[in-house]
Write a protein that holds these residues in place. Structure first.
Motif, PDB file in Angstrom:
ATOM      1  N   THR A 118       0.832  -1.197   0.000  1.00 42.48           N
ATOM      2  CA  THR A 118       0.000   0.000   0.000  1.00 42.48           C
ATOM      3  C   THR A 118       0.870   1.252   0.000  1.00 42.48           C
ATOM      4  N   ILE A 119       0.608   2.140  -0.939  1.00 43.41           N
ATOM      5  CA  ILE A 119       1.346   3.391  -1.070  1.00 43.41           C
ATOM      6  C   ILE A 119       0.520   4.514  -0.468  1.00 43.41           C
ATOM      7  N   THR A 120       1.054   5.150   0.556  1.00 44.17           N
ATOM      8  CA  THR A 120       0.414   6.304   1.180  1.00 44.17           C
ATOM      9  C   THR A 120       1.385   7.476   1.102  1.00 44.17           C
ATOM     10  N   PRO A 121       1.154   8.413   0.186  1.00 43.55           N
ATOM     11  CA  PRO A 121       2.066   9.561   0.068  1.00 43.55           C
ATOM     12  C   PRO A 121       2.147  10.344   1.374  1.00 43.55           C
ATOM     13  N   VAL A 122       3.333  10.894   1.621  1.00 48.04           N
ATOM     14  CA  VAL A 122       3.551  11.696   2.828  1.00 48.04           C
ATOM     15  C   VAL A 122       4.148  13.039   2.427  1.00 48.04           C
ATOM     16  N   MET A 123       3.881  14.055   3.245  1.00 51.24           N
ATOM     17  CA  MET A 123       4.436  15.385   2.996  1.00 51.24           C
ATOM     18  C   MET A 123       5.761  15.535   3.729  1.00 51.24           C
ATOM     19  N   GLU A 124       6.744  16.067   3.022  1.00 49.83           N
ATOM     20  CA  GLU A 124       8.072  16.274   3.591  1.00 49.83           C
ATOM     21  C   GLU A 124       8.586  17.646   3.182  1.00 49.83           C
ATOM     22  N   GLU A 125       9.377  18.251   4.059  1.00 47.97           N
ATOM     23  CA  GLU A 125      10.001  19.534   3.756  1.00 47.97           C
ATOM     24  C   GLU A 125      11.368  19.283   3.131  1.00 47.97           C
ATOM     25  N   ILE A 126      11.542  19.747   1.906  1.00 48.81           N
ATOM     26  CA  ILE A 126      12.808  19.570   1.192  1.00 48.81           C
ATOM     27  C   ILE A 126      13.208  20.906   0.580  1.00 48.81           C
ATOM     28  N   GLY A 127      14.377  21.403   0.991  1.00 53.49           N
ATOM     29  CA  GLY A 127      14.873  22.647   0.419  1.00 53.49           C
ATOM     30  C   GLY A 127      13.934  23.821   0.604  1.00 53.49           C
ATOM     31  N   GLY A 128      13.239  23.847   1.738  1.00 53.18           N
ATOM     32  CA  GLY A 128      12.338  24.953   2.014  1.00 53.18           C
ATOM     33  C   GLY A 128      10.990  24.849   1.339  1.00 53.18           C
ATOM     34  N   LYS A 129      10.720  23.720   0.656  1.00 54.12           N
ATOM     35  CA  LYS A 129       9.432  23.520   0.012  1.00 54.12           C
ATOM     36  C   LYS A 129       8.794  22.240   0.519  1.00 54.12           C
TER      37      LYS A 129
END
Length: 260
Positions: free
Chosen positions: A225-236
């Motif tokens: 199961t793929i559950t996308p997650v939010m991550e902070e990368i390079g200020g975005k």
């Protein structure tokens, strides 16, 4: 009788299928996509693969099948067969005396009954679920979205693809064949719109020069199961998935993501 899928804390069960046909002049294979009606609650106006929610009758038929598939998985594959016939007029995952005229008649019968079992009985057909290959499972959990779909993706092959297709004009407004790369390029030009899971799947499908290659990769990588997650990368803020799931692109800036 199965409980209503809307009440499941695990999301609404759904199934979709990526249907291949041979490309022109030995080119890359083509896949079938549909434009969903703008009136649809989920992914209205978006280009997606044929499919939809798993109905209670699909669970009932899946539980009666027996065989190597567990009832839940069987129900999802039954839903693929039903939704494909209803939305496109294509008879995939079925065996028996089937031709274009019978497929069209079966589609009309299905639209009247809403269930696949009576269609099988009426036309003397059987399910042939070995025609379907599990490819992926996406469940974008989000507490802010009340209707979240837990969707299983499958692969199927038409070979030459010399068949008639026609949108149902209720859930979908347009059906079209395209290469995966062609769909990505159309999205970049703004000709079609694709949500995050569809874009990632198109990028994965663009890796394959044939249905056989796609099926081989699908069988080599266990479906998780793929559950996308939010991550902070390079200020975005990015929306990302795992690196070991077979996808060549695993993330996208959140401000570019289209959602259903």
């Amino acid at each position: 009788m199965a409980s209503s899928p809307d009440t499941s804390p695990d999301g609404i069960p759904a199934a979709t299928v990526i249907i291949f046909r041979n490309g022109a002049e030995a080119g890359p294979p083509e896949i079938l996509m549909t434009i969903r009606s703008r009136e649809m609650v989920f992914a209205g106006g978006m280009a997606v693969f044929p499919g939809g929610r798993v109905d209670p009758a699909d669970f009932e038929l899946g539980a009666r099948l027996g065989g190597p598939l567990d009832p839940d998985e069987a129900a999802h594959q039954v839903a693929v067969v039903r939704e494909t016939l209803e939305e496109t007029g294509l008879a995939i995952g079925l065996a028996g005396d089937i031709d274009a005229a019978k497929a069209q008649a079966a589609r009309v019968f299905l639209q009247e009954t809403g269930e696949l079992a009576p269609v099988l009985e009426h036309f003397g057909w059987e399910l042939d679920l070995q025609q379907l290959t599990p490819f992926a499972r996406w469940f974008p959990k989000n507490e802010r979205i009340p209707r979240v779909y837990d969707t299983r993706f499958y692969l199927a092959n038409l070979g030459t693809g010399a068949v008639e297709i026609e949108a149902d004009l209720s859930e979908n407004t347009h059906l079209f064949w395209t290469t995966a790369q062609g769909a990505l390029e159309a999205a970049e030009r703004g000709e079609i719109k694709v949500i995050f899971p569809t874009r990632r799947n198109l990028e994965r499908l663009a890796l394959f020069g044939s249905f056989a290659a796609a099926k081989a990769q699908a069988e080599a990588i266990p479906v998780r199961t793929i559950t996308p997650v939010m991550e902070e990368i390079g200020g975005k803020t990015w929306l990302n998935i795992g690196e070991d799931l077979g996808y060549p692109v695993t993330g996208e800036p959140l401000d570019r993501v289209l959602r259903g």
